[in-house]
Every structure is written in C-alpha cells, then in structure tokens.
Write a protein that holds these residues in place. Structure first.
Motif, PDB file in Angstrom:
ATOM      1  N   PHE A 152       0.612  -0.413  -0.020  1.00  0.00           N
ATOM      2  CA  PHE A 152       0.210   0.167   0.146  1.00  0.00           C
ATOM      3  C   PHE A 152       0.977   1.086  -0.218  1.00  0.00           C
ATOM      4  CE2 PHE A 152      -3.136  -3.087   1.210  1.00  0.00           C
ATOM      5  CZ  PHE A 152      -4.755  -2.346   0.147  1.00  0.00           C
ATOM      6  N   ALA A 153       0.144   2.488  -0.358  1.00  0.00           N
ATOM      7  CA  ALA A 153       1.435   3.585  -0.137  1.00  0.00           C
ATOM      8  C   ALA A 153       1.172   4.365   0.658  1.00  0.00           C
ATOM      9  CB  ALA A 153       0.808   4.601  -2.123  1.00  0.00           C
ATOM     10  N   PRO A 154       1.978   5.512   0.959  1.00  0.00           N
ATOM     11  CA  PRO A 154       2.622   5.721   2.055  1.00  0.00           C
ATOM     12  C   PRO A 154       0.817   6.273   2.289  1.00  0.00           C
ATOM     13  CG  PRO A 154       4.360   6.700   0.259  1.00  0.00           C
ATOM     14  CD  PRO A 154       3.090   5.500  -0.099  1.00  0.00           C
ATOM     15  N   GLY A 155       0.232   6.737   3.876  1.00  0.00           N
ATOM     16  CA  GLY A 155      -0.544   6.863   4.108  1.00  0.00           C
ATOM     17  C   GLY A 155      -2.235   6.460   4.188  1.00  0.00           C
ATOM     18  N   LEU A 156      -1.959   4.796   3.702  1.00  0.00           N
ATOM     19  CA  LEU A 156      -2.866   4.306   3.843  1.00  0.00           C
ATOM     20  C   LEU A 156      -2.567   2.696   4.010  1.00  0.00           C
ATOM     21  CD1 LEU A 156      -4.204   4.626  -0.321  1.00  0.00           C
ATOM     22  CD2 LEU A 156      -4.927   4.964   1.475  1.00  0.00           C
ATOM     23  N   ASP A 157      -3.421   2.283   5.082  1.00  0.00           N
ATOM     24  CA  ASP A 157      -2.800   0.980   5.141  1.00  0.00           C
ATOM     25  C   ASP A 157      -3.935  -0.281   5.398  1.00  0.00           C
ATOM     26  OD1 ASP A 157      -1.736  -1.172   7.410  1.00  0.00           O
ATOM     27  OD2 ASP A 157      -2.661  -0.351   8.888  1.00  0.00           O
ATOM     28  N   GLY A 158      -3.474  -1.252   5.292  1.00  0.00           N
ATOM     29  CA  GLY A 158      -4.854  -2.384   4.655  1.00  0.00           C
ATOM     30  C   GLY A 158      -3.947  -3.316   4.438  1.00  0.00           C
ATOM     31  N   PRO A 159      -4.696  -4.795   5.572  1.00  0.00           N
ATOM     32  CA  PRO A 159      -3.692  -6.406   5.310  1.00  0.00           C
ATOM     33  C   PRO A 159      -3.358  -6.925   4.408  1.00  0.00           C
ATOM     34  CG  PRO A 159      -6.594  -6.265   6.185  1.00  0.00           C
ATOM     35  CD  PRO A 159      -6.193  -4.960   5.354  1.00  0.00           C
ATOM     36  N   ASP A 160      -2.697  -8.067   4.785  1.00  0.00           N
ATOM     37  CA  ASP A 160      -2.424  -9.250   3.217  1.00  0.00           C
ATOM     38  C   ASP A 160      -4.118  -9.488   3.785  1.00  0.00           C
ATOM     39  OD1 ASP A 160      -0.164  -8.612   3.949  1.00  0.00           O
ATOM     40  OD2 ASP A 160       0.446 -10.849   3.416  1.00  0.00           O
ATOM     41  N   GLY A 161      -4.188  -9.893   2.200  1.00  0.00           N
ATOM     42  CA  GLY A 161      -6.156 -10.301   2.122  1.00  0.00           C
ATOM     43  C   GLY A 161      -6.543 -10.245   0.570  1.00  0.00           C
ATOM     44  N   LEU A 162      -7.889 -10.153   0.323  1.00  0.00           N
ATOM     45  CA  LEU A 162      -8.203 -10.754  -0.759  1.00  0.00           C
ATOM     46  C   LEU A 162      -9.027  -9.689  -0.983  1.00  0.00           C
ATOM     47  CD1 LEU A 162      -9.059 -12.559  -3.183  1.00  0.00           C
ATOM     48  CD2 LEU A 162     -11.992 -12.774  -1.927  1.00  0.00           C
ATOM     49  N   TYR A 163      -9.003  -9.168  -1.860  1.00  0.00           N
ATOM     50  CA  TYR A 163      -9.719  -7.109  -2.413  1.00  0.00           C
ATOM     51  C   TYR A 163     -10.597  -8.220  -3.857  1.00  0.00           C
ATOM     52  CZ  TYR A 163      -6.495  -5.416   1.853  1.00  0.00           C
ATOM     53  OH  TYR A 163      -6.321  -5.247   2.346  1.00  0.00           O
ATOM     54  N   GLY A 164     -11.710  -7.067  -3.529  1.00  0.00           N
ATOM     55  CA  GLY A 164     -12.918  -7.686  -4.183  1.00  0.00           C
ATOM     56  C   GLY A 164     -13.412  -5.927  -5.305  1.00  0.00           C
ATOM     57  N   PHE A 165     -13.855  -6.287  -6.587  1.00  0.00           N
ATOM     58  CA  PHE A 165     -15.071  -5.444  -6.757  1.00  0.00           C
ATOM     59  C   PHE A 165     -15.772  -5.996  -7.837  1.00  0.00           C
ATOM     60  CE2 PHE A 165      -9.953  -4.511  -6.265  1.00  0.00           C
ATOM     61  CZ  PHE A 165     -10.147  -2.877  -5.737  1.00  0.00           C
ATOM     62  N   VAL A 166     -16.943  -4.849  -8.002  1.00  0.00           N
ATOM     63  CA  VAL A 166     -18.029  -4.994  -8.595  1.00  0.00           C
ATOM     64  C   VAL A 166     -18.393  -4.459  -9.610  1.00  0.00           C
ATOM     65  CG1 VAL A 166     -19.543  -5.027  -7.197  1.00  0.00           C
ATOM     66  CG2 VAL A 166     -19.979  -6.416  -8.797  1.00  0.00           C
ATOM     67  N   ALA A 167     -18.992  -4.783 -11.232  1.00  0.00           N
ATOM     68  CA  ALA A 167     -19.253  -3.533 -11.575  1.00  0.00           C
ATOM     69  C   ALA A 167     -20.691  -4.530 -12.462  1.00  0.00           C
ATOM     70  CB  ALA A 167     -18.048  -3.633 -13.009  1.00  0.00           C
ATOM     71  N   ASN A 168     -21.156  -3.822 -13.553  1.00  0.00           N
ATOM     72  CA  ASN A 168     -21.997  -4.744 -13.878  1.00  0.00           C
ATOM     73  C   ASN A 168     -21.847  -5.128 -15.395  1.00  0.00           C
ATOM     74  OD1 ASN A 168     -24.434  -3.627 -12.087  1.00  0.00           O
ATOM     75  ND2 ASN A 168     -24.670  -1.632 -12.772  1.00  0.00           N
ATOM     76  N   ASP A 169     -20.524  -4.178 -15.952  1.00  0.00           N
ATOM     77  CA  ASP A 169     -20.000  -4.883 -17.967  1.00  0.00           C
ATOM     78  C   ASP A 169     -19.099  -4.992 -17.270  1.00  0.00           C
ATOM     79  OD1 ASP A 169     -22.829  -3.967 -19.111  1.00  0.00           O
ATOM     80  OD2 ASP A 169     -22.551  -1.819 -18.359  1.00  0.00           O
ATOM     81  N   PHE A 170     -18.503  -5.682 -17.977  1.00  0.00           N
ATOM     82  CA  PHE A 170     -16.983  -6.206 -17.860  1.00  0.00           C
ATOM     83  C   PHE A 170     -16.153  -5.322 -17.859  1.00  0.00           C
ATOM     84  CE2 PHE A 170     -13.487  -7.883 -20.481  1.00  0.00           C
ATOM     85  CZ  PHE A 170     -12.310  -8.087 -19.443  1.00  0.00           C
ATOM     86  N   ARG A 171     -16.640  -3.918 -19.146  1.00  0.00           N
ATOM     87  CA  ARG A 171     -15.965  -2.819 -19.209  1.00  0.00           C
ATOM     88  C   ARG A 171     -16.212  -1.743 -18.275  1.00  0.00           C
ATOM     89  NH1 ARG A 171     -10.289  -3.067 -21.344  1.00  0.00           N
ATOM     90  NH2 ARG A 171     -10.107  -1.970 -19.311  1.00  0.00           N
ATOM     91  N   GLY A 172     -17.071  -2.043 -17.348  1.00  0.00           N
ATOM     92  CA  GLY A 172     -17.973  -1.016 -16.470  1.00  0.00           C
ATOM     93  C   GLY A 172     -16.695  -0.717 -15.707  1.00  0.00           C
ATOM     94  N   ASN A 173     -17.657   0.383 -14.777  1.00  0.00           N
ATOM     95  CA  ASN A 173     -16.819   0.943 -13.932  1.00  0.00           C
ATOM     96  C   ASN A 173     -16.332  -0.062 -12.331  1.00  0.00           C
ATOM     97  OD1 ASN A 173     -16.082   2.874 -11.958  1.00  0.00           O
ATOM     98  ND2 ASN A 173     -17.237   3.482 -11.127  1.00  0.00           N
ATOM     99  N   TYR A 174     -15.968  -0.840 -11.852  1.00  0.00           N
ATOM    100  CA  TYR A 174     -15.746  -1.319 -11.108  1.00  0.00           C
ATOM    101  C   TYR A 174     -15.483  -0.418  -9.943  1.00  0.00           C
ATOM    102  CZ  TYR A 174     -14.733  -5.251 -14.140  1.00  0.00           C
ATOM    103  OH  TYR A 174     -15.577  -6.177 -14.997  1.00  0.00           O
TER     104      TYR A 174
END
Ligand code: FRU
Length: 455
Positions: A323-345
């Motif tokens: 993670f870039a400086p100033g951000l904090d996240g654990p070792d993990g699985l991250y996910g995103f969802v979109a309505n279209d394959f090239r849509g907005n995730y």
C-alpha cells in the motif's frame, strides 16, 4: 451492442476489440482504500495447528484448479479434479522458494485428499528460469496452460523479468489417475508494451515489479476471450514525472481534506488485460487495464473474475507492505464489482477488503482464489510470529523460520456476496475444491458476419 454469429476468427477478434473500444480503467482510489477496515465479516478465522501438509516434502503456495473454458471446475474421466501449485523442496528457506518455483499438480476425487501427480512440464520444456502463477483449462481432452515465465532459462544470476507463456498438451485420465503429455513447444504470449504496462526498465522507483499471473477468462456476455493479469501502469513520457491524478485520489472534498504523502506516485499496480487474437491461443493483444491502483497499491496480484447474478466480481490479492504511504490494509483478498465487463468497478466489502488475515495472525494465509461457488482457496503462509515482522525473518535462525511457514493449502473459506456486502460464512476443510459450475453458460462465441478481416 453484442456481436452476432461469426464465421472467421478474425471477425470475432474485431468484434471483441469493438467491445473494448473507449474503455478506460476503473480506479481503486485513495478515498476508497481509506475505508479498508478489518471487521467480523471479513476477518478469517485463525488457522489452528496442527494442520496437514498437502505435500510433506514440498512447500506449496499459489494454487489454481483445472477449469472448463467457462470457468467451472473440471471433472476429468475417472472423476478427478486437478489443482496446480507453485512448489519448491522444503529444504530451502521459504523466502528462497520464489527463485526455484516449479509447477506441480495434484488430483483428487473428493476435492480434498490430493494425490501428487509430479511436475506438469518435462524438465527443460518450460520457459523462464522458474515458473510463477497462471491458469489452465481443458477442452476436448487437451490442456491449455498459461503461466508466468520468470527470469531466463540458464541465467547465471536470478533475475526478475516476467513474461507470460502458453503451452498446450494432452490429458490422459482414467480410473488410475491423471497424466499430462505430448506438450507442444511453449511460446511467450505477452511481454510488457511500455505504453499501458511498465517494462522492467521503466519500473525503477517502484518497490516491486510485476507483469505476471495470466488468468484465462471468457466473458459470458460477449464470448470474448481474455487474459487478465497483474501489471504496473506505464508512464511512457520521458523524463518520467510521476504524480497522483485527481481521479486516483478521490472526490473534491476528500482531496481538499487529505494530503497525498510524497512517494505515493511510485505505487502503480493495475489489473491488466489482453484480448485473444488467434484461435490457437498464442496471439494476444494488450488493452488498457481494467482497474488501476495508481497512488494506492503496487501489487494487484493474481486477478480473476467471478460472474454471478449478471455482475462481474473482480478479485485480487495484495499485501500490507504494497500500500502507498498514508494507506493501510492487511494482507488479504480484495474485490470489486461492475455491471459490465468494462464498466465501473467499485470496491466490495470495506474499501475492497473481502478476506483479511486476522490481526492476531496477520500473515497466516495468502494468494486467495475465488471459485465460481464463492469458495476460496489459499495457502498457509507465516504463522505464530508473535509480533516478529517479516523484515526481521532473514536475520533469525533458519529453524525459527522453518517452524513458522506453512507451505500447505489453507482451509477453504466460503464467502457470500450481496451487492457490495461480503461475508465469510464458513471455514471448510484444508485445500477443499468443490465441484462448481458457472452462471456463464457454455456458448458459441458470437460476432458479426461478413465484412473484411484485418491482417
Ligand atoms: C503471489 C505471487 C504471484 C506470483 C508468485 C510467485 O503470491 O506473488 O503473483 O506468481 O507469488 O511466487
């Protein structure tokens, strides 16, 4: 609109290119990543000792199942499911394993008791000085195999160049077991272009370089075939002046209330994508990334998509230290969802966090891969560290390190997803891979008829 029935492969390629026209990468913004929290929904249960060793003489880490083309788990004649894993002898220190990684396979009828099948490729066939993660599907008794060729064969010193490679072979499977044979010559199918995706030379300044982990994926809505992979966003102009763009930071309010620490612009992980351009799976066309984490995270590892309820769920794994400086996240699985394959995730869970290692065991597992039924496979990484940081490990006695690395498949986790809400609902057996089909039904690729084909 969607394509219609096609006669020639080149028509399909042109049609699929059209599907991607004008697509721009979604951004995992600093504002979104600021929402990352470990909660009771996403914290994985602590993995309790004793656990089983998938292979007593081998470290086993990144793993992927043999799939059908549509992404469902393949069941071969004889009733076998198959997994592929990066492996190395247990005689080497865990940190050394990446330098000698070899792809081996295991097969099982219950998806749980894995029988070792040995190395996938005969000695000397595979490209690279070692092989990193990939994906594989079966069609008509043939195996189509994608992997990362890291370094160069016979290199004097270990290097970190990464190229994506392809090999095709035959599967022999009956009641006695599973064998792969008659591999055709391996080809390099993707190298970074320096325009969308950083080359290794362009990567100086970044903490880790990536162009790897090819994941074959067919979009069930269009029939277009892709490889998605872990890349870094290139900055083609010279001299390279990296800065953080507003769209990677957040909305106006967030930007005025939050400074971006120096050095953040060096973090530029993305989920890359390439479109199939020849029916033999050896030619692919790089397209602009699906998702970028510029100024957010350096590594979006092992990207893969699960299509459920008409929506595209894109998963990656990432580390605390990327993670870039100033951000904090654990070792993990991250996910995103979109309505279209090239849509907005948009992020799933808390700022994208879907499975977190629990705070008591922040490195207990890694390299989660979500299967079509939302069960999630991973491996046991470092445990019982008692506050020792990963940076300290190299200075500690070998035995200390050996005793704290799992190198075996972790308990499978069952997820549920509703909209952007996610939850770990169950912990299942170690390394369990259940039979599961996809909602993306098998189909004939469609594209428009007539017209001239390009080259
Ligand atoms: C994730 C990973 C993959 C890579 C492999 C190398 O655990 O970094 O991206 O293919 O490990 O060992």
């Amino acid at each position: 609109g969607r394509c219609r029935k096609c006669k020639k492969f080149c028509r399909k390629f042109e049609c699929c290119l059209e599907e991607n026209r004008g697509a721009t990468p979604s951004a995992w913004t600093r504002q979104q990543a600021d929402q990352i929290r470990i909660t009771s929904e996403n914290a994985a249960p602590i993995i309790e000792e004793p656990f089983e060793d998938t292979a007593p003489d081998l470290w086993v880490w990144d793993t992927w199942p043999l799939r059908e083309k549509d992404g469902s788990i393949a069941v071969l004649p004889g009733g076998w499911r198959v997994i592929f894993s990066l492996t190395a002898p247990r005689s080497v220190l865990p940190g050394k394993r990446h330098d000698i990684a070899t792809i081996r396979y295991f097969y099982s009828r219950d998806g749980q008791d894995w029988i070792p099948g040995g190395v996938v490729f005969p000695e000397g066939d595979a490209l690279g000085s070692r092989q990193w993660a990939g994906s594989a599907f079966v069609e008509n008794g043939e195996i189509f195999f994608f992997y990362t060729a890291t370094g160069r064969r016979n290199e004097a010193q270990v290097t970190y160049e990464q190229r994506m490679a392809f090999a095709k072979g035959e599967i022999f499977s009956d009641l006695n077991g599973v064998l792969f044979n008659n591999w055709e010559e391996h080809s390099i199918i993707l190298v970074p272009d320096g325009e969308f995706y950083q080359t290794q030379e362009q990567s100086s300044g970044g903490i880790i370089y990536s162009f790897r982990d090819p994941w074959y994926w067919i979009d069930p809505e269009s029939g277009c075939e892709y490889i998605i992979f872990e890349g870094n966003t290139a900055t083609p102009q010279q001299p390279v002046e990296r800065e953080c763009n507003p769209e990677n930071i957040g909305d106006g309010d967030y930007r005025s209330g939050n400074d971006v620490p120096n050095g953040s612009a060096n973090f530029n992980g993305n989920v890359g994508i390439a479109l199939l351009r020849s029916s033999d799976y050896r030619e692919w066309e790089l397209l602009p990334p699906i998702l970028e984490a510029d100024c957010v995270n350096q590594q979006l590892e092992r990207p893969h998509i699960v299509y459920i309820g008409g929506r595209y769920h894109l998963f990656i794994v990432s580390h605390q230290f990327t993670f870039a400086p100033g951000l904090d996240g654990p070792d993990g699985l991250y996910g995103f969802v979109a309505n279209d394959f090239r849509g907005n995730y948009v992020p799933l869970g808390e700022g994208g966090l879907v499975v977190a290692n629990p705070p008591e065991e922040p490195f207990q597992a890694y390299s989660w891969i979500v299967l079509p039924d939302l069960s999630t496979l991973s491996f046991i990484n470092y445990y019982n560290l008692d506050g020792v940081s990963l940076d300290q490990l190299p200075s500690l006695p070998d035995q200390f390190v050996f005793n704290r690395f799992g190198g075996t498949l972790a308990p499978t986790l069952q997820l549920s997803i509703s909209g952007t809400d996610t939850q770990i609902v169950n912990e299942l057996a170690q390394g369990l891979v259940m039979e599961s089909s996809t909602e993306g039904a098998p189909f004939t690729p469609r594209c428009e008829q007539g017209g001239k084909c390009g080259n």
